[in-house]
Write an enzyme that holds these catalytic residues in place. Structure first.
Site, PDB file in Angstrom:
ATOM      1  N   HIS A  80       1.821   4.467  -2.941  1.00 10.54           N
ATOM      2  CA  HIS A  80       1.944   5.923  -2.799  1.00 10.54           C
ATOM      3  C   HIS A  80       3.314   6.404  -3.281  1.00 10.54           C
ATOM      4  O   HIS A  80       3.417   7.368  -4.038  1.00 10.54           O
ATOM      5  CB  HIS A  80       1.781   6.321  -1.325  1.00 10.54           C
ATOM      6  CG  HIS A  80       0.406   6.167  -0.779  1.00 10.54           C
ATOM      7  ND1 HIS A  80      -0.703   6.722  -1.382  1.00 10.54           N
ATOM      8  CD2 HIS A  80      -0.050   5.543   0.338  1.00 10.54           C
ATOM      9  CE1 HIS A  80      -1.777   6.444  -0.674  1.00 10.54           C
ATOM     10  NE2 HIS A  80      -1.413   5.725   0.365  1.00 10.54           N
ATOM     11  N   HIS A 120       0.839  -1.214   0.000  1.00 16.27           N
ATOM     12  CA  HIS A 120       0.000   0.000   0.000  1.00 16.27           C
ATOM     13  C   HIS A 120       0.871   1.260   0.000  1.00 16.27           C
ATOM     14  O   HIS A 120       0.673   2.163  -0.824  1.00 16.27           O
ATOM     15  CB  HIS A 120      -0.910  -0.020   1.226  1.00 16.27           C
ATOM     16  CG  HIS A 120      -1.756   1.200   1.382  1.00 16.27           C
ATOM     17  ND1 HIS A 120      -3.109   1.219   1.122  1.00 16.27           N
ATOM     18  CD2 HIS A 120      -1.458   2.475   1.786  1.00 16.27           C
ATOM     19  CE1 HIS A 120      -3.590   2.421   1.338  1.00 16.27           C
ATOM     20  NE2 HIS A 120      -2.600   3.203   1.749  1.00 16.27           N
ATOM     21  N   GLU A 121       1.841   1.304   0.913  1.00 14.92           N
ATOM     22  CA  GLU A 121       2.700   2.486   1.017  1.00 14.92           C
ATOM     23  C   GLU A 121       3.618   2.627  -0.196  1.00 14.92           C
ATOM     24  O   GLU A 121       3.910   3.744  -0.638  1.00 14.92           O
ATOM     25  CB  GLU A 121       3.530   2.425   2.307  1.00 14.92           C
ATOM     26  CG  GLU A 121       2.709   2.461   3.588  1.00 14.92           C
ATOM     27  CD  GLU A 121       1.801   3.671   3.678  1.00 14.92           C
ATOM     28  OE1 GLU A 121       2.160   4.745   3.141  1.00 14.92           O
ATOM     29  OE2 GLU A 121       0.714   3.554   4.276  1.00 14.92           O
ATOM     30  N   ASP A 155      -5.697   8.371   3.998  1.00 14.64           N
ATOM     31  CA  ASP A 155      -5.944   8.756   2.607  1.00 14.64           C
ATOM     32  C   ASP A 155      -7.285   9.462   2.451  1.00 14.64           C
ATOM     33  O   ASP A 155      -7.415  10.404   1.669  1.00 14.64           O
ATOM     34  CB  ASP A 155      -5.899   7.518   1.702  1.00 14.64           C
ATOM     35  CG  ASP A 155      -4.521   6.866   1.695  1.00 14.64           C
ATOM     36  OD1 ASP A 155      -3.534   7.574   1.949  1.00 14.64           O
ATOM     37  OD2 ASP A 155      -4.443   5.652   1.454  1.00 14.64           O
TER      38      ASP A 155
END
Length: 288
Positions: free
Chosen positions: A47, A43-44, A137
């Site tokens: 980004h 997930h990170e 988010d």
């Protein structure tokens, strides 16, 4: 390839996370914890990869005992479309992870219990991250939506108020549904501390936004949005009307009639370089 390698070099593991991993081994929950950490990591990295694509300055990617954070050295002056892509790049990773897990399960390459675990963890993180609480988010998306119509300090302040309200509702629901769930209360405590710190630093954050606006890239500001200011308005009051993603020519008026025009960089130069902190707009008009 070099960008990907550099992203991995920016990854930091919080010391407490090693404690959590050790406890998971001792309690026979290693698979669940590693799977959760892996999903958060992807997930990170979503980004970070999107930010790297747009040449954002990435400070570090930290894996925490209860989540992760990709820290950027950007202060609200990137195009909102760019920022939306960077923010959404994290949640979108859960879509392909679930799709791959389902594909492997359909081919009997992974057992059903593992697929259900992957699905539930991805769904949980996906929904939680879209909750309208800063710095999740969802909170960042709220900030961007408010920034479309409101000035930076107002959009930022309203985002934090919405976040406090949303976190309060979430806390009440947790108190009713799962009052003894320690992990949730730790996350709530972390979010509350983050919100409190952001609120205390909101003036500094606004000044940082203006500083980067003055010294940073100018080409990123595409939308032209004039600001109509009375000649008696203070310089700082006009600066507080600056919006993200917009370049502001300042139209100076007196008694409803246009008296002159200033470029936003003239205001920023007067404020930061010449230290004319208490000047009125009319003082700048005569100077320039």
């Amino acid at each position: 390839m070099n960008k990907i390698i550099n992203l991995f070099r920016l990854v930091h593991v919080h010391p407490l996370l090693w404690v959590v991993i050790a406890l998971s081994i001792a309690t026979a929950h290693f698979l669940e914890v590693i799977l959760l950490i892996g999903i958060i990591f992807i997930h990170e990295m979503g980004h970070a990869a999107a930010a790297s694509f747009f040449s954002w300055r990435i400070k570090k990617i930290t894996l925490l005992p209860f989540g992760g954070v990709a820290e950027m050295e950007e202060h609200g002056n990137r195009p909102l479309k760019e920022e939306a892509i960077v923010v959404l790049a994290g949640p979108l990773q859960h879509v392909w992870m679930v799709a791959v897990a389902y594909f492997l399960f359909s081919l009997s390459l992974i057992p059903e219990n593992l697929y259900q675990l992957i699905y539930s963890y991805n769904l949980m993180i996906f929904l939680f991250n879209l909750f309208p609480v800063w710095p999740l988010d969802g909170g960042k998306l709220v900030f961007m939506l408010l920034s479309l119509q409101k000035s930076f300090p107002i959009a930022h302040q309203q985002t934090l108020i919405i976040s406090f309200f949303s976190l309060g509702i979430f806390s009440i629901i947790t108190l009713i549904a799962a009052p003894s769930h320690l992990n949730i209360w730790i996350i709530i405590g972390f979010l509350l501390f983050s919100l409190y710190y952001e609120w205390k630093q909101r003036r500094y954050i606004f000044m940082r936004f203006l500083l980067e606006r003055y010294y940073g890239k100018k080409a990123d500001l595409q939308a032209l949005k004039p600001i109509q200011a009375n000649e008696q308005d203070l310089l700082i009051d006009v600066l507080e009307r600056f919006q993200r993603g917009c370049k502001h020519p300042i139209i100076v008026e007196s008694n409803g009639k246009e008296k002159g025009m200033l470029d936003e960089n003239e205001l920023l130069h007067a404020f930061f370089t010449e230290k004319r902190l208490t000047d009125k707009i009319s003082d700048l008009l005569f100077s320039y």
